[in-house]
Write an enzyme that holds these catalytic residues in place. Structure first.
Site, PDB file in Angstrom:
ATOM      1  N   ASN A   9       0.867  -1.186   0.000  1.00 25.08           N
ATOM      2  CA  ASN A   9       0.000   0.000   0.000  1.00 25.08           C
ATOM      3  C   ASN A   9       0.897   1.227   0.000  1.00 25.08           C
ATOM      4  O   ASN A   9       1.493   1.560   1.017  1.00 25.08           O
ATOM      5  CB  ASN A   9      -0.890  -0.032   1.257  1.00 25.08           C
ATOM      6  CG  ASN A   9      -1.744   1.217   1.377  1.00 25.08           C
ATOM      7  OD1 ASN A   9      -1.783   2.052   0.467  1.00 25.08           O
ATOM      8  ND2 ASN A   9      -2.418   1.349   2.507  1.00 25.08           N
ATOM      9  N   TRP A  10       1.006   1.859  -1.167  1.00 20.47           N
ATOM     10  CA  TRP A  10       1.930   3.001  -1.292  1.00 20.47           C
ATOM     11  C   TRP A  10       1.388   4.251  -0.614  1.00 20.47           C
ATOM     12  O   TRP A  10       2.101   5.238  -0.490  1.00 20.47           O
ATOM     13  CB  TRP A  10       2.186   3.313  -2.760  1.00 20.47           C
ATOM     14  CG  TRP A  10       2.860   2.213  -3.533  1.00 20.47           C
ATOM     15  CD1 TRP A  10       3.196   0.950  -3.078  1.00 20.47           C
ATOM     16  CD2 TRP A  10       3.302   2.268  -4.893  1.00 20.47           C
ATOM     17  NE1 TRP A  10       3.801   0.239  -4.077  1.00 20.47           N
ATOM     18  CE2 TRP A  10       3.881   1.018  -5.204  1.00 20.47           C
ATOM     19  CE3 TRP A  10       3.261   3.258  -5.873  1.00 20.47           C
ATOM     20  CZ2 TRP A  10       4.418   0.738  -6.462  1.00 20.47           C
ATOM     21  CZ3 TRP A  10       3.787   2.979  -7.125  1.00 20.47           C
ATOM     22  CH2 TRP A  10       4.369   1.729  -7.411  1.00 20.47           C
ATOM     23  N   LYS A  11       0.121   4.243  -0.255  1.00 21.96           N
ATOM     24  CA  LYS A  11      -0.533   5.423   0.329  1.00 21.96           C
ATOM     25  C   LYS A  11      -0.318   6.632  -0.598  1.00 21.96           C
ATOM     26  O   LYS A  11      -0.277   6.465  -1.809  1.00 21.96           O
ATOM     27  CB  LYS A  11      -0.034   5.652   1.761  1.00 21.96           C
ATOM     28  CG  LYS A  11      -0.188   4.372   2.601  1.00 21.96           C
ATOM     29  CD  LYS A  11       0.008   4.564   4.056  1.00 21.96           C
ATOM     30  CE  LYS A  11      -0.177   3.227   4.773  1.00 21.96           C
ATOM     31  NZ  LYS A  11      -0.054   3.303   6.217  1.00 21.96           N
ATOM     32  N   HIS A  97      -9.368   1.021   5.011  1.00 20.30           N
ATOM     33  CA  HIS A  97      -8.097   1.259   5.706  1.00 20.30           C
ATOM     34  C   HIS A  97      -8.347   2.209   6.880  1.00 20.30           C
ATOM     35  O   HIS A  97      -9.184   3.117   6.778  1.00 20.30           O
ATOM     36  CB  HIS A  97      -7.068   1.857   4.732  1.00 20.30           C
ATOM     37  CG  HIS A  97      -5.691   1.850   5.305  1.00 20.30           C
ATOM     38  ND1 HIS A  97      -5.277   2.800   6.213  1.00 20.30           N
ATOM     39  CD2 HIS A  97      -4.659   0.995   5.154  1.00 20.30           C
ATOM     40  CE1 HIS A  97      -4.031   2.523   6.571  1.00 20.30           C
ATOM     41  NE2 HIS A  97      -3.631   1.430   5.940  1.00 20.30           N
ATOM     42  N   GLU A  99      -6.803   4.661   7.922  1.00 22.34           N
ATOM     43  CA  GLU A  99      -6.635   6.092   7.596  1.00 22.34           C
ATOM     44  C   GLU A  99      -7.891   6.640   6.933  1.00 22.34           C
ATOM     45  O   GLU A  99      -8.276   7.787   7.157  1.00 22.34           O
ATOM     46  CB  GLU A  99      -5.388   6.273   6.709  1.00 22.34           C
ATOM     47  CG  GLU A  99      -4.113   6.061   7.521  1.00 22.34           C
ATOM     48  CD  GLU A  99      -2.949   5.468   6.748  1.00 22.34           C
ATOM     49  OE1 GLU A  99      -2.947   5.498   5.505  1.00 22.34           O
ATOM     50  OE2 GLU A  99      -2.019   4.953   7.415  1.00 22.34           O
ATOM     51  N   GLU A 169      -5.022  -4.869  10.572  1.00 22.70           N
ATOM     52  CA  GLU A 169      -4.020  -3.829  10.792  1.00 22.70           C
ATOM     53  C   GLU A 169      -4.291  -3.137  12.119  1.00 22.70           C
ATOM     54  O   GLU A 169      -5.126  -2.229  12.192  1.00 22.70           O
ATOM     55  CB  GLU A 169      -4.080  -2.796   9.667  1.00 22.70           C
ATOM     56  CG  GLU A 169      -3.796  -3.370   8.303  1.00 22.70           C
ATOM     57  CD  GLU A 169      -3.228  -2.341   7.337  1.00 22.70           C
ATOM     58  OE1 GLU A 169      -2.182  -2.609   6.774  1.00 22.70           O
ATOM     59  OE2 GLU A 169      -3.819  -1.251   7.194  1.00 22.70           O
ATOM     60  N   GLY A 175       2.820   2.449  10.822  1.00 19.35           N
ATOM     61  CA  GLY A 175       3.765   3.551  10.674  1.00 19.35           C
ATOM     62  C   GLY A 175       4.437   3.973  11.972  1.00 19.35           C
ATOM     63  O   GLY A 175       5.047   5.036  12.043  1.00 19.35           O
ATOM     64  N   SER A 214       3.809  -1.929  10.352  1.00 17.62           N
ATOM     65  CA  SER A 214       5.263  -1.955  10.542  1.00 17.62           C
ATOM     66  C   SER A 214       5.887  -3.310  10.212  1.00 17.62           C
ATOM     67  O   SER A 214       6.823  -3.748  10.890  1.00 17.62           O
ATOM     68  CB  SER A 214       5.635  -1.520  11.967  1.00 17.62           C
ATOM     69  OG  SER A 214       5.192  -0.197  12.206  1.00 17.62           O
ATOM     70  N   GLY A 235       3.036  -1.063   4.270  1.00 16.40           N
ATOM     71  CA  GLY A 235       3.041   0.365   3.967  1.00 16.40           C
ATOM     72  C   GLY A 235       4.451   0.816   3.609  1.00 16.40           C
ATOM     73  O   GLY A 235       4.945   0.567   2.505  1.00 16.40           O
ATOM     74  N   GLY A 236       5.117   1.449   4.558  1.00 15.84           N
ATOM     75  CA  GLY A 236       6.434   2.066   4.323  1.00 15.84           C
ATOM     76  C   GLY A 236       7.420   1.171   3.592  1.00 15.84           C
ATOM     77  O   GLY A 236       8.075   1.607   2.627  1.00 15.84           O
TER      78      GLY A 236
HETATM   79  P1  13P Z   1       3.270   0.532   7.660  1.00 14.16           P
HETATM   80  O1  13P Z   1       3.789  -0.771   7.076  1.00 14.16           O
HETATM   81  O2  13P Z   1       3.972   1.735   7.135  1.00 14.16           O
HETATM   82  O3  13P Z   1       3.175   0.458   9.146  1.00 14.16           O
HETATM   83  O4  13P Z   1       1.755   0.682   7.133  1.00 14.16           O
HETATM   84  C1  13P Z   1       0.892  -0.399   7.231  1.00 14.16           C
HETATM   85  C2  13P Z   1      -0.330  -0.071   6.476  1.00 14.16           C
HETATM   86  O5  13P Z   1      -1.100   0.791   6.861  1.00 14.16           O
HETATM   87  C3  13P Z   1      -0.584  -0.814   5.232  1.00 14.16           C
HETATM   88  O6  13P Z   1      -1.858  -0.573   4.752  1.00 14.16           O
END
Ligand code: 13P
Length: 252
Positions: A9-11, A97, A99, A169, A175, A214, A235-236
């Site tokens: 997930n590149w956000k 998600h 967010e 999640e 993050g 993470s 994510g990251g």
């Molecule tokens: P991180 O891997 O950056 O913690 O993000 C997880 C995430 O929200 C994937 O959708």
């Protein structure tokens, strides 16, 4: 055997040029993956068509959007519909998600509308659930996750449910560098599977349940070794081809 999936997930990150390079790097190194692992990338909307062109006829990586509209079409300025995503073509849509739930007010009711449209367009939803820190600390995490499942996934027909990928999640792990322990992940994943089995019976045995929060090359093998963890939503670490592929290479 359940599907093993690692989705990135590149956000809201990367320019189109950077995103294309990231996908080219992934395609370049994909040969080294363990067999049976599906890779998915979820770039921002603007990147979907150029990335789809790069992927071409390849089966992997699959392409996901990070969201879609809760309406079919019409006067909804700024929205992108599930059928538009299908026409890219995209194969998957991340929905719910944390967010989106926290910053854009997405409720389970809205998510049920979205997931129905995604399924009607022939796409597979990656449906996210998870609790915030206060909910875990007050021992409410199972209750929170079960209402997210009950109000959305449990409302689907079995044929629709068969297309669903679940992502657990824990919001406190997203993050933050804090990861759920592999025991915490397994405990929740097993809970999710047995909760879904109350509605869908044996079908829940085939539902892929991904862990997100993470996840990185140094902890993926431990988390993925758990019997009910079928991969990750990253994510990251999905923004670096080497890290993303190292995570995907972490299945025993
Ligand atoms: P991180 O891997 O950056 O913690 O993000 C997880 C995430 O929200 C994937 O959708």
């Amino acid at each position: 055997m359940r599907e093993k999936i690692v989705a990135g997930n590149w956000k809201m990150n990367t320019s189109i040029r950077e995103g294309k390079q990231l996908v080219l790097d992934i395609i370049d190194r994909i040969g080294k993956l363990p067999s049976g692992v599906t890779l998915i990338v979820a770039p921002p909307f603007t990147h979907l068509c150029p990335v789809a062109r790069l992927i071409g006829d390849r089966k992997t990586p699959g392409l996901a959007a990070q969201n879609c509209a809760d309406k079919e079409s019409g006067a909804f300025t700024g929205e992108v519909s599930a059928s538009m995503l299908a026409s890219v073509p995209c194969g998957y849509v991340i929905l719910g998600h944390s967010e989106r739930r926290a910053y854009y007010g997405e409720t389970n009711e809205i998510l049920l509308e979205k997931i129905k449209l995604v399924l009607a367009s022939g796409l597979r939803p990656v449906f996210c659930v998870g609790e915030i820190l206060e909910e875990r600390e007050s021992n409410m995490h199972f209750q929170v996750v079960s209402s997210q499942l009950r109000e959305v996934l449990c409302q689907l027909e079995p044929a629709g449910f068969a297309q669903v990928i679940v992502a657990y999640e824990p919001v406190w792990a997203i993050g933050t560098g804090k990861t759920a322990t592999s025991e915490q992940a397994q405990e929740m994943h097993a809970f999710i599977r047995s909760f879904l089995a109350e509605t869908f019976g044996e079908q829940a045995e085939s539902t892929p349940i991904l862990y997100g929060g993470s996840c990185k090359p140094s902890n993926a093998a431990d988390i993925f070794s758990q019997p009910d963890v079928d991969g990750g939503l990253i994510g990251g670490a999905s923004l670096k081809a080497d890290d993303f592929l190292a995570i995907a290479g972490s299945f025993a």
